[in-house]
Design a protein around this motif. Sequence first.
Motif, PDB file in Angstrom:
ATOM      1  N   LEU A 854       0.814  -1.220   0.000  1.00 25.92           N
ATOM      2  CA  LEU A 854       0.000   0.000   0.000  1.00 25.92           C
ATOM      3  C   LEU A 854       0.845   1.267   0.000  1.00 25.92           C
ATOM      4  O   LEU A 854       0.327   2.353  -0.208  1.00 25.92           O
ATOM      5  N   LYS A 855       2.115   1.151   0.259  1.00 23.57           N
ATOM      6  CA  LYS A 855       2.997   2.315   0.398  1.00 23.57           C
ATOM      7  C   LYS A 855       3.246   2.956  -0.954  1.00 23.57           C
ATOM      8  O   LYS A 855       3.625   2.295  -1.908  1.00 23.57           O
ATOM      9  N   ASP A 856       3.002   4.209  -1.053  1.00 22.66           N
ATOM     10  CA  ASP A 856       3.222   4.966  -2.290  1.00 22.66           C
ATOM     11  C   ASP A 856       4.599   5.584  -2.228  1.00 22.66           C
ATOM     12  O   ASP A 856       4.966   6.235  -1.239  1.00 22.66           O
ATOM     13  N   GLU A 857       5.376   5.383  -3.288  1.00 22.00           N
ATOM     14  CA  GLU A 857       6.746   5.884  -3.289  1.00 22.00           C
ATOM     15  C   GLU A 857       6.777   7.397  -3.270  1.00 22.00           C
ATOM     16  O   GLU A 857       7.661   8.015  -2.673  1.00 22.00           O
ATOM     17  N   GLU A 858       5.792   8.036  -3.902  1.00 25.35           N
ATOM     18  CA  GLU A 858       5.821   9.493  -4.000  1.00 25.35           C
ATOM     19  C   GLU A 858       5.342  10.143  -2.701  1.00 25.35           C
ATOM     20  O   GLU A 858       5.992  11.029  -2.149  1.00 25.35           O
ATOM     21  N   SER A 859       4.190   9.678  -2.231  1.00 24.74           N
ATOM     22  CA  SER A 859       3.605  10.338  -1.048  1.00 24.74           C
ATOM     23  C   SER A 859       3.928   9.607   0.236  1.00 24.74           C
ATOM     24  O   SER A 859       3.708  10.112   1.308  1.00 24.74           O
ATOM     25  N   GLY A 860       4.413   8.368   0.102  1.00 27.94           N
ATOM     26  CA  GLY A 860       4.699   7.597   1.305  1.00 27.94           C
ATOM     27  C   GLY A 860       3.456   7.072   1.963  1.00 27.94           C
ATOM     28  O   GLY A 860       3.521   6.484   3.038  1.00 27.94           O
ATOM     29  N   SER A 861       2.262   7.282   1.386  1.00 37.72           N
ATOM     30  CA  SER A 861       1.004   6.788   1.955  1.00 37.72           C
ATOM     31  C   SER A 861       0.410   5.742   1.045  1.00 37.72           C
ATOM     32  O   SER A 861       0.756   5.647  -0.123  1.00 37.72           O
ATOM     33  N   GLY A 862      -0.501   4.924   1.591  1.00 37.74           N
ATOM     34  CA  GLY A 862      -1.143   3.892   0.815  1.00 37.74           C
ATOM     35  C   GLY A 862      -2.640   3.976   0.911  1.00 37.74           C
ATOM     36  O   GLY A 862      -3.197   4.992   1.301  1.00 37.74           O
ATOM     37  N   GLY A 863      -3.314   2.896   0.621  1.00 39.20           N
ATOM     38  CA  GLY A 863      -4.764   2.845   0.656  1.00 39.20           C
ATOM     39  C   GLY A 863      -5.249   2.453   2.034  1.00 39.20           C
ATOM     40  O   GLY A 863      -4.639   2.765   3.056  1.00 39.20           O
ATOM     41  N   PHE A 864      -6.367   1.724   2.057  1.00 34.98           N
ATOM     42  CA  PHE A 864      -6.937   1.302   3.338  1.00 34.98           C
ATOM     43  C   PHE A 864      -6.878  -0.225   3.416  1.00 34.98           C
ATOM     44  O   PHE A 864      -6.846  -0.917   2.410  1.00 34.98           O
ATOM     45  N   VAL A 865      -6.892  -0.719   4.669  1.00 37.57           N
ATOM     46  CA  VAL A 865      -6.766  -2.151   4.922  1.00 37.57           C
ATOM     47  C   VAL A 865      -7.738  -2.530   6.011  1.00 37.57           C
ATOM     48  O   VAL A 865      -7.880  -1.801   7.007  1.00 37.57           O
ATOM     49  N   PHE A 866      -8.421  -3.697   5.801  1.00 37.35           N
ATOM     50  CA  PHE A 866      -9.256  -4.289   6.852  1.00 37.35           C
ATOM     51  C   PHE A 866      -8.449  -5.390   7.507  1.00 37.35           C
ATOM     52  O   PHE A 866      -7.962  -6.304   6.844  1.00 37.35           O
ATOM     53  N   ILE A 867      -8.317  -5.282   8.846  1.00 41.47           N
ATOM     54  CA  ILE A 867      -7.594  -6.330   9.578  1.00 41.47           C
ATOM     55  C   ILE A 867      -8.486  -6.766  10.720  1.00 41.47           C
ATOM     56  O   ILE A 867      -8.800  -5.975  11.619  1.00 41.47           O
ATOM     57  N   ASP A 868      -8.893  -8.004  10.658  1.00 42.82           N
ATOM     58  CA  ASP A 868      -9.816  -8.543  11.660  1.00 42.82           C
ATOM     59  C   ASP A 868      -9.004  -9.152  12.800  1.00 42.82           C
ATOM     60  O   ASP A 868      -8.317 -10.161  12.620  1.00 42.82           O
ATOM     61  N   GLU A 869      -9.078  -8.454  13.967  1.00 47.13           N
ATOM     62  CA  GLU A 869      -8.398  -8.919  15.179  1.00 47.13           C
ATOM     63  C   GLU A 869      -6.907  -9.152  14.950  1.00 47.13           C
ATOM     64  O   GLU A 869      -6.399 -10.271  15.039  1.00 47.13           O
ATOM     65  N   PRO A 870      -6.140  -8.115  14.651  1.00 46.50           N
ATOM     66  CA  PRO A 870      -4.693  -8.290  14.449  1.00 46.50           C
ATOM     67  C   PRO A 870      -3.941  -8.563  15.745  1.00 46.50           C
ATOM     68  O   PRO A 870      -2.815  -9.039  15.708  1.00 46.50           O
ATOM     69  N   PHE A 871      -4.555  -8.192  16.908  1.00 45.14           N
ATOM     70  CA  PHE A 871      -3.837  -8.362  18.178  1.00 45.14           C
ATOM     71  C   PHE A 871      -4.159  -9.672  18.862  1.00 45.14           C
ATOM     72  O   PHE A 871      -3.786  -9.873  20.028  1.00 45.14           O
ATOM     73  N   ALA A 872      -4.864 -10.565  18.177  1.00 39.29           N
ATOM     74  CA  ALA A 872      -5.212 -11.839  18.820  1.00 39.29           C
ATOM     75  C   ALA A 872      -3.944 -12.616  19.109  1.00 39.29           C
ATOM     76  O   ALA A 872      -3.025 -12.687  18.278  1.00 39.29           O
TER      77      ALA A 872
END
Length: 944
Positions: A854-872
């Motif tokens: 998702l990382k954009d080389e120009e702006s350094g930002s990416g899109g959006f991501v859905f992460i279901d319970e990443p801290f489990a």
Amino acid sequence: MFHLQTLELVHWDYCQRICLPLDGSIITIAGPNGSGKTTLLDAMRTLLGLRCSAPRDYRTYARHAGAQTAWLRAVVDNRPQGRQSSSRPFARRLLYSDQVTLACRIDRNGGDWQRRYCLLEGDVSVEQMLDMPEKDLGFMGVEAWGRVLSAAGLSPAIARVLSLEQGQTDRLCEFSPRELLRLVFDVFGDQQVLDAYDQAREHQQQLAREMAQAEREMDHSRAQLAELHNRVASYQAWQLKLAERERLATEVLPVLAWHGEREALTRHSRELRRHKAQHRAALAEQAVQNKRLLHLLDESGKAQQQAAQLRVERDQARQQLDEATRHEAPLEQLAKREQELLALVDKGSNADELQTHLARLQEQESALQDERSQLAQQRKVAAAALAALEGQHLPPLPPEVARFRKALTSRGIGHRFVAEVVEVQDERWRAAIEGVLRGHRWVALLDKASDLADAWELGERERYRHYIVEPGAVALKGESGTLLAHVKFTAPVPRWLVQQLQNLRCVADPREGKKLGGAWVTPQAYMHDGRGARSMWVDAHEHQFGASAVQARRAAAERELARIDAQLAPVLDALMAARRQIGDTKNALAGHSAAEELARRSDEFAQAREQLPAARQARVATAQLWQRLEQETTRAHDRHRAFNDEHKRLEAQLQRARGDSERAAQEWSARRRQQQGAVARSQQQRAQFPARWIAPPAIAALVDEYLNDTQARLRLHALEQELQQGSWEQDATVQERHRRMDATVREQALSLSDHQAKNAQAATAVMNARESYIEVLRSTVRRYRKNIQELGQLAGVEVAAELPLLENDDTVLAQAGLKVHFAFDGKGSIGLNDGEASGGQQVIKSLILLVGLLKDEESGSGGFVFIDEPFAHLDVRNIQLVGHFLRSTRAQYVLTTPITHNLEVFEPAEITLVTSKKPAGARWAPPIAVAKRRGVPERRPLPA
């Protein structure tokens, strides 16, 4: 790629209507298990045209609401994403406002649900969309919707990541190197290069399809040409068969039939001439046989006279022998008496010696008496056998055969035995015939087949050991060189018996038989068959077949009597001498003196000694004369019998030859008249044919082709069947169509050659485009490697990526992969999915790989991501690491987490959405609470 700003749900699951802000970088959805956290994620997935969490889908959520229509609406950011980029995500849809509304309408369609999507400029509410005509909304299906979002930056690769289900946050690190490389290029690849490569490849594939189509068309045309060729061949074959049928019917059959008749007439003429010559030769042979018959009659008379004269001389010699024997016998007895008395005188008056001598003489007398009894019994049997042959034409039957004949006669069953119907034609082969047929002598030949059951019943009762067979067939004369040729059957016999004699070849000796092979027999009755060779010899006194067998048996019986008499005479003399010596010895024991008798008869004994040699010599000379005359008489009698038998045989043969000659002469005359009529008809038929048809070369050609009229008729019949039953092309226009199709195929071959040249050029273009694609792929991999290395530095993880081997070959490109290695806390290197990482490390690896996409080389930002319970399943330290990592990136995250005592999970969130469980009996779920952070203080947890 665009970012989400707001999300609105209408009649989605148990939410009546809610509107949630999503304009933060990290949005955390918190709530107890079953409170609807995954429901919100599935709403976003459905709005983006993605799969819901298995096994649920959008129908499940729409059905729970109980309404006819459900809405999902989101406002997204449409501003340029990069610092140096001026392109908006939805510019291709001609939408240039900073905000764009994404909407999904789910309607009940009968018993199922149907979803449709629309894209509107600005922030458009649900009520506004309800007021708008559907044609202005531009609803589209899920496939078209996916293409719209893909053009806006939501590539299929990112869509796969967004579709990760609960507990599968680490799924990205489970990709194989080849899958990861494909995912990276799908996200980062230069679309123009990729499009150029795809266009070149599509162009080549299109040309290949066109070439394949041309090949198929050409194959089809060739198949049509082959079919037309076959039809032309069928039409030509049909024409040839019609012409052949016409020729066969009008020319070949009549000419060959006439030619065959002419050949037959020629053969008949030669046969008639041959029969005429044979008839003349037969008449000449009959004349010779007549002379031979007269000669045999004369020789038979001479032999008879000679035999009669020799019998008279033999009888006279016998009388002289008897007289010499009578003269010699008294002299020999006196000589023996003298010797006996001298022996007694030598013994003197010793009583013991006389007793021993007496005992020895008595033993000698007993042995001679036994020998005389045996010889007398043998003479009695031989005399009985000779007496039984008197007046007989055939040898007598054995007792068991005579009993069975009596039983058959008593039942009125007509029959004959094989021994009664066999005559030996050549005495030289009598021994062989007697030996081969010995086992079949007493086979019973019934006159009627209807008597077979009664005869078998009698055979069972009498235990008759020989075969009982039904009437056989008349046996024809055997082939020359076989044993059957020397046998004549006077009645029908079984076929197997005739076949047995026919199979036996007559050979002179076993050596000749060994060379010949197969079954054979010699004149001495030595026979060979498939099992081996053995002797079948039968003595003369056991001969059975024909009148000659009676003569042979009579001669054998006479010889046996003479032999027994010759043995019996000396035995009787020895017996009489022994008895005299016994009497003398007894007298000596009684007191008589042997010396006294010797003195008294000395003159008599002396005279006997003087006369005995002359008498003995006279007897021997007379005996020799008698034996010589006996042998000459026997030979003369045999010669007379042989001449007589030969005369009878020749006379019968001459009678048959005369009858055959007369019949042959009559038959020859009749056949000659038929031949003359057939020749006249053939001449008339010949005059009806054209001269060229019956020319010798033309007839020779017909014979070479068809052999005869029968074969020509069969060929005509076969032609008729082929023409009637076969499938023939009868359309004459098929030849012209074949010529046109042949020209078409040649044109298509030229067109195919042109397509092949263009395809080769397209392959070169694909190779060039593939080289550009490889360059872009290399730069993409380097870019992604840089992204994940930078992200690894933010997370405190050493990340290394091996550049794949890229060559200008589709196979190599398809097998290329991106291998990534991670090093946590300075420990050893860990691969993508090698089982060495802990649960938290798996999450960190997947997040690095995910955010790197998702990382954009120009702006350094990416899109959006859905992460279901990443801290489990993460401890506090790993939760802090993950949170720090998420906060350090510029992507938009939508996270879910259950209500937990560890407040570290809320630390990186800018917006927290708190869900609650639907109370029992309530229609709708409680509203979702929204907590928005004003600032981002370091490590300050949200209030509970």
